[in-house]
Each structure stands twice: as structure tokens, then as C-alpha cells.
Scaffold this motif. Structure first.
Motif: not given
Length: 166
Positions: A117-128
């Protein structure tokens, strides 16, 4: 002569199998079609009613045509999509960004381990690069059981906050 005997034995075995497989039908099996005729696509040839003649020259092994994907699958154009049309073209990064933006509001419905779940949020932070992602990412990081992974996740959040504040 020995080859003819092997061919006859093989044909008898095939006939027994096909007759046993067709014994569940209440109707008798139709007479075999002429060898030159081909069954329509997607249909199985009828099982022979009697054993084949003993001469090797008239013996034909049953052939089953390979099932075709088009008969099993509905005819749909390959370009048909579901939902609204997307005009991103070949820019896959824009598709990824759009998918992450759609996923963010429904992340609470995703059943994954806290690390994932954190890795998904991390990807969101990097992208968005959206500050709204920080609070749920922090909650996901807090639920990580492994101390080292949790510490790395929290440090990543601290660095992301610092970068966004500049």
C-alpha cells in the motif's frame, strides 16, 4: 504385412474409444462421411459406427480440426474499449498518471499488505506530486511491521514533504 497389422490394431483401438465416447447418446451414430468431405469449421466429425475395413489403403485416421479462437470468442473489434474513450495516444506515462489519479480516491478498497500500500502511495507521490497523498501514505507507513522498511518509508515521506515545501 506387419505394418498393416499395427495399423489395424491402432484403428480398432481408435474405433473402440470413439464408440465408447459416443455411447451416451440415445441416437445411433451416423454413418461416417466420405473421406474427401471436410466438416464445417468448429464441428467434430461423426464417430464411425463400425470398425474400419482391414485394408490399410482404405484406412483413414479420424482428424479433428483445431478449434478456432474466432468461434469461441465473440466477434469484437480489437479497438473496442470499455468506458469512455481515452486520447492519450502512445504516451504511456499519461495513462499511468490517469490510472493513479483514479486509484487514489478508492485506495481504501484495495486489499494489500501495508508495505505494498505504501509503495502504491509512493508511486502516486512520484507521479502526481499531490500533497493530498501524504497523509494516507503516512498512515500506510505506520502500519508496516518491519522496523527497517517502516523507517525507510517514513524517511521517504519526510524527504517528499521537504521537496514539496520548497
Amino acid at each position: 504385412m506387419n505394418q498393416n497389422r499395427k495399423d489395424n490394431d491402432l484403428q480398432r483401438a481408435i474405433d473402440e474409444i470413439t464408440q465408447k465416447g459416443g455411447s451416451n447418446n440415445s441416437k445411433p451414430a451416423p454413418a461416417p462421411a466420405a473421406p474427401a468431405s471436410q466438416p464445417p469449421a468448429g464441428m467434430m466429425p461423426p464417430a464411425p459406427a463400425a470398425p474400419a475395413p482391414s485394408s490399410a489403403s482404405s484406412m483413414k485416421l479420424p482428424t479433428n480440426p483445431a478449434p478456432q479462437m474466432s468461434s469461441a470468442m465473440p466477434n469484437m473489434p480489437m479497438s473496442a474499449g470499455f468506458g469512455r474513450a481515452m486520447s492519450y495516444g502512445a504516451d504511456i506515462s499519461k495513462v499511468k498518471e490517469a490510472a493513479l489519479k483514479e486509484l487514489f480516491p478508492i485506495m481504501d478498497r484495495v486489499e494489500v499488505e501495508p508495505e505494498k500500500r505504501f509503495l502504491l502511495y509512493q508511486e502516486m507521490l512520484n507521479t502526481m506530486r499531490d500533497k493530498a497523498v501524504i497523509a494516507p501514505a503516512y498512515e500506510a507507513a505506520r502500519q508496516i511491521r518491519d522496523d527497517k522498511v517502516r523507517a525507510d518509508s517514513l524517511l521517504y515521506l519526510i524527504n517528499s514533504i521537504d521537496e514539496m515545501s520548497l
